[in-house]
Scaffold this active site. Sequence first.
Site, mmCIF file in Angstrom:
data_model
loop_
_atom_site.group_PDB
_atom_site.id
_atom_site.type_symbol
_atom_site.label_atom_id
_atom_site.label_comp_id
_atom_site.label_asym_id
_atom_site.label_seq_id
_atom_site.Cartn_x
_atom_site.Cartn_y
_atom_site.Cartn_z
ATOM 1 N N GLY A 8 0.797 -1.231 0.000
ATOM 2 C CA GLY A 8 0.000 0.000 0.000
ATOM 3 C C GLY A 8 0.828 1.279 0.000
ATOM 4 O O GLY A 8 0.346 2.318 0.452
ATOM 5 N N ALA A 10 1.692 3.112 -2.505
ATOM 6 C CA ALA A 10 1.470 3.998 -3.656
ATOM 7 C C ALA A 10 0.633 5.217 -3.305
ATOM 8 O O ALA A 10 0.577 6.176 -4.072
ATOM 9 C CB ALA A 10 0.805 3.219 -4.787
ATOM 10 N N GLY A 12 -1.531 7.735 -0.022
ATOM 11 C CA GLY A 12 -1.901 8.059 1.349
ATOM 12 C C GLY A 12 -0.813 7.879 2.393
ATOM 13 O O GLY A 12 0.320 8.353 2.231
ATOM 14 N N ILE A 13 -1.162 7.184 3.461
ATOM 15 C CA ILE A 13 -0.260 6.994 4.598
ATOM 16 C C ILE A 13 0.986 6.219 4.177
ATOM 17 O O ILE A 13 2.113 6.576 4.545
ATOM 18 C CB ILE A 13 -1.014 6.252 5.737
ATOM 19 C CG1 ILE A 13 -2.140 7.143 6.283
ATOM 20 C CG2 ILE A 13 -0.066 5.834 6.837
ATOM 21 C CD1 ILE A 13 -3.131 6.421 7.207
ATOM 22 N N LEU A 42 -3.518 -7.920 -3.715
ATOM 23 C CA LEU A 42 -3.445 -8.635 -2.440
ATOM 24 C C LEU A 42 -4.776 -9.220 -1.984
ATOM 25 O O LEU A 42 -4.839 -9.885 -0.957
ATOM 26 C CB LEU A 42 -2.895 -7.698 -1.352
ATOM 27 C CG LEU A 42 -1.449 -7.248 -1.588
ATOM 28 C CD1 LEU A 42 -1.084 -6.110 -0.638
ATOM 29 C CD2 LEU A 42 -0.483 -8.405 -1.417
ATOM 30 N N GLY A 71 -4.973 -1.142 2.328
ATOM 31 C CA GLY A 71 -6.284 -1.295 2.935
ATOM 32 C C GLY A 71 -7.348 -0.618 2.103
ATOM 33 O O GLY A 71 -7.058 0.261 1.281
ATOM 34 N N SER A 113 -6.545 0.488 13.133
ATOM 35 C CA SER A 113 -7.350 1.713 13.037
ATOM 36 C C SER A 113 -7.965 2.027 14.386
ATOM 37 O O SER A 113 -8.249 1.112 15.169
ATOM 38 C CB SER A 113 -8.470 1.508 12.013
ATOM 39 O OG SER A 113 -9.437 2.544 12.115
ATOM 40 N N TYR A 150 -15.063 -3.050 7.631
ATOM 41 C CA TYR A 150 -13.861 -2.253 7.889
ATOM 42 C C TYR A 150 -13.395 -2.370 9.342
ATOM 43 O O TYR A 150 -12.309 -2.860 9.627
ATOM 44 C CB TYR A 150 -14.105 -0.786 7.519
ATOM 45 C CG TYR A 150 -12.842 0.031 7.646
ATOM 46 C CD1 TYR A 150 -11.888 0.021 6.626
ATOM 47 C CD2 TYR A 150 -12.568 0.774 8.787
ATOM 48 C CE1 TYR A 150 -10.709 0.741 6.747
ATOM 49 C CE2 TYR A 150 -11.394 1.490 8.916
ATOM 50 C CZ TYR A 150 -10.469 1.478 7.890
ATOM 51 O OH TYR A 150 -9.296 2.174 8.017
ATOM 52 N N LYS A 154 -10.242 -4.507 11.116
ATOM 53 C CA LYS A 154 -9.204 -3.849 11.919
ATOM 54 C C LYS A 154 -9.219 -4.361 13.363
ATOM 55 O O LYS A 154 -8.183 -4.454 14.011
ATOM 56 C CB LYS A 154 -9.405 -2.332 11.896
ATOM 57 C CG LYS A 154 -9.294 -1.716 10.498
ATOM 58 C CD LYS A 154 -7.910 -1.933 9.885
ATOM 59 C CE LYS A 154 -7.734 -1.158 8.589
ATOM 60 N NZ LYS A 154 -6.383 -1.322 8.006
HETATM 61 P P1 NAD Z 1 -5.156 4.953 0.452
HETATM 62 O O1 NAD Z 1 -6.365 4.535 -0.295
HETATM 63 O O2 NAD Z 1 -4.593 6.299 0.195
HETATM 64 O O3 NAD Z 1 -3.992 3.880 0.258
HETATM 65 C C1 NAD Z 1 -4.246 2.499 0.337
HETATM 66 C C2 NAD Z 1 -3.333 1.766 -0.628
HETATM 67 O O4 NAD Z 1 -3.660 0.369 -0.569
HETATM 68 C C3 NAD Z 1 -3.532 2.223 -2.092
HETATM 69 O O5 NAD Z 1 -2.286 2.546 -2.680
HETATM 70 C C4 NAD Z 1 -4.175 1.015 -2.745
HETATM 71 O O6 NAD Z 1 -3.844 0.847 -4.103
HETATM 72 C C5 NAD Z 1 -3.631 -0.136 -1.880
HETATM 73 N N1 NAD Z 1 -4.476 -1.311 -2.079
HETATM 74 C C6 NAD Z 1 -5.833 -1.377 -1.961
HETATM 75 N N2 NAD Z 1 -6.266 -2.586 -2.345
HETATM 76 C C7 NAD Z 1 -5.175 -3.300 -2.722
HETATM 77 C C8 NAD Z 1 -4.991 -4.603 -3.241
HETATM 78 N N3 NAD Z 1 -6.031 -5.418 -3.482
HETATM 79 N N4 NAD Z 1 -3.741 -5.005 -3.512
HETATM 80 C C9 NAD Z 1 -2.685 -4.175 -3.313
HETATM 81 N N5 NAD Z 1 -2.798 -2.935 -2.821
HETATM 82 C C10 NAD Z 1 -4.032 -2.500 -2.544
HETATM 83 O O7 NAD Z 1 -5.517 4.759 1.990
HETATM 84 P P2 NAD Z 1 -4.836 5.286 3.339
HETATM 85 O O8 NAD Z 1 -5.817 6.156 3.977
HETATM 86 O O9 NAD Z 1 -3.451 5.737 3.122
HETATM 87 O O10 NAD Z 1 -4.834 3.926 4.188
HETATM 88 C C11 NAD Z 1 -3.668 3.188 4.472
HETATM 89 C C12 NAD Z 1 -3.985 2.237 5.617
HETATM 90 O O11 NAD Z 1 -4.313 3.008 6.770
HETATM 91 C C13 NAD Z 1 -5.175 1.323 5.358
HETATM 92 O O12 NAD Z 1 -4.915 0.052 5.898
HETATM 93 C C14 NAD Z 1 -6.292 2.008 6.115
HETATM 94 O O13 NAD Z 1 -7.311 1.127 6.492
HETATM 95 C C15 NAD Z 1 -5.524 2.537 7.307
HETATM 96 N N6 NAD Z 1 -6.221 3.623 8.002
HETATM 97 C C16 NAD Z 1 -6.538 4.765 7.330
HETATM 98 C C17 NAD Z 1 -7.214 5.776 7.993
HETATM 99 C C18 NAD Z 1 -7.609 7.054 7.306
HETATM 100 O O14 NAD Z 1 -8.365 7.839 7.881
HETATM 101 N N7 NAD Z 1 -7.139 7.332 6.102
HETATM 102 C C19 NAD Z 1 -7.555 5.615 9.352
HETATM 103 C C20 NAD Z 1 -7.210 4.439 9.996
HETATM 104 C C21 NAD Z 1 -6.540 3.445 9.306
#
Ligand code: NAD
Length: 254
Positions: A8, A10, A12-13, A42, A71, A113, A150, A154
């Site tokens: 993941g 590519a 966000g976080i 995945l 995620g 989360s 979701y 988590k």
């Molecule tokens: P995001 O959508 O910006 O990034 C998620 C990444 O996961 C993307 O690059 C996506 O391509 C990749 N991904 C999704 N499905 C996939 C698959 N089948 N195979 C391979 N890669 C896959 O999201 P984010 O907000 O950066 O979240 C990152 C993590 O943080 C996640 O696990 C999310 O649940 C967790 N999280 C996020 C938040 C929030 O508020 N953003 C809060 C709590 C937890």
Amino acid sequence: TKTYAMTGGASGIGAALKESLQARGDRVIVVDLKNADIIADLSTVEGRQHAIAGITELATDGLDGFVACAGLPPVAEPLSLITQVNYFAAVATIEGVVDLVAKKNGAIVSVCSNSAPLPGLNEEHIELLLAGKEAEACALIETLDGHNAYAGSKNALTKWTRRNAAEMMRKGVRLNGIAPGMTRTPLTDKVFADETLGDATREFSKCISYGDLATPDMIADAMLFLLDPAARYVSGSILFVDGGQDALLRPDQF
Ligand code: NAD
């Protein structure tokens, strides 16, 4: 140079963490659907195997750390995709790279989360996840809702992380979880845009002590700590990085 791998990375976080690691000269191997060193879906068993094989090939000397960050949000469809990616892919990739991380006495971070302790979760679903019953869990989640998919995934990942920390420690690997609160990423944009969950999420985001959502670098900074030798005595912890929201909602639970 230290070598890290993450799923993941590519967006966000994960992307924020990748940039921080690269900025200090570390090598980062990214697994994602696109813009990654290893392109893998995945949600499937084959995709997970491809990801693990790819990391193993690129990190022959071992890994200083691994982060299971990929995620999907509660609005993803079908709901079973959330089950597959958020829980089963996280567990499978962690188990698949643990020996590589052990080679360097490194650290693993599972991305959980602060929604994991929220009420309204179906216990049978969480039990199926923890029992590793992917087909059954996927069938059940299709009868439930996005919140269960979701926050349930988590919740189970948090428990899995705590249950497996001791075993990992015996291998010389520290396993911890991070529990981000709401963070400005493409994932939250999708939730805010949703007809059903958008308003509820906006309402929920009002009770953050910090007064605003996180930016991805705020979460990445805490991940850097868990990956660092500065956290060498930290194992089986779930680090809430949520602007104080969990403490505000559940002050007496820890
Ligand atoms: P995001 O959508 O910006 O990034 C998620 C990444 O996961 C993307 O690059 C996506 O391509 C990749 N991904 C999704 N499905 C996939 C698959 N089948 N195979 C391979 N890669 C896959 O999201 P984010 O907000 O950066 O979240 C990152 C993590 O943080 C996640 O696990 C999310 O649940 C967790 N999280 C996020 C938040 C929030 O508020 N953003 C809060 C709590 C937890």
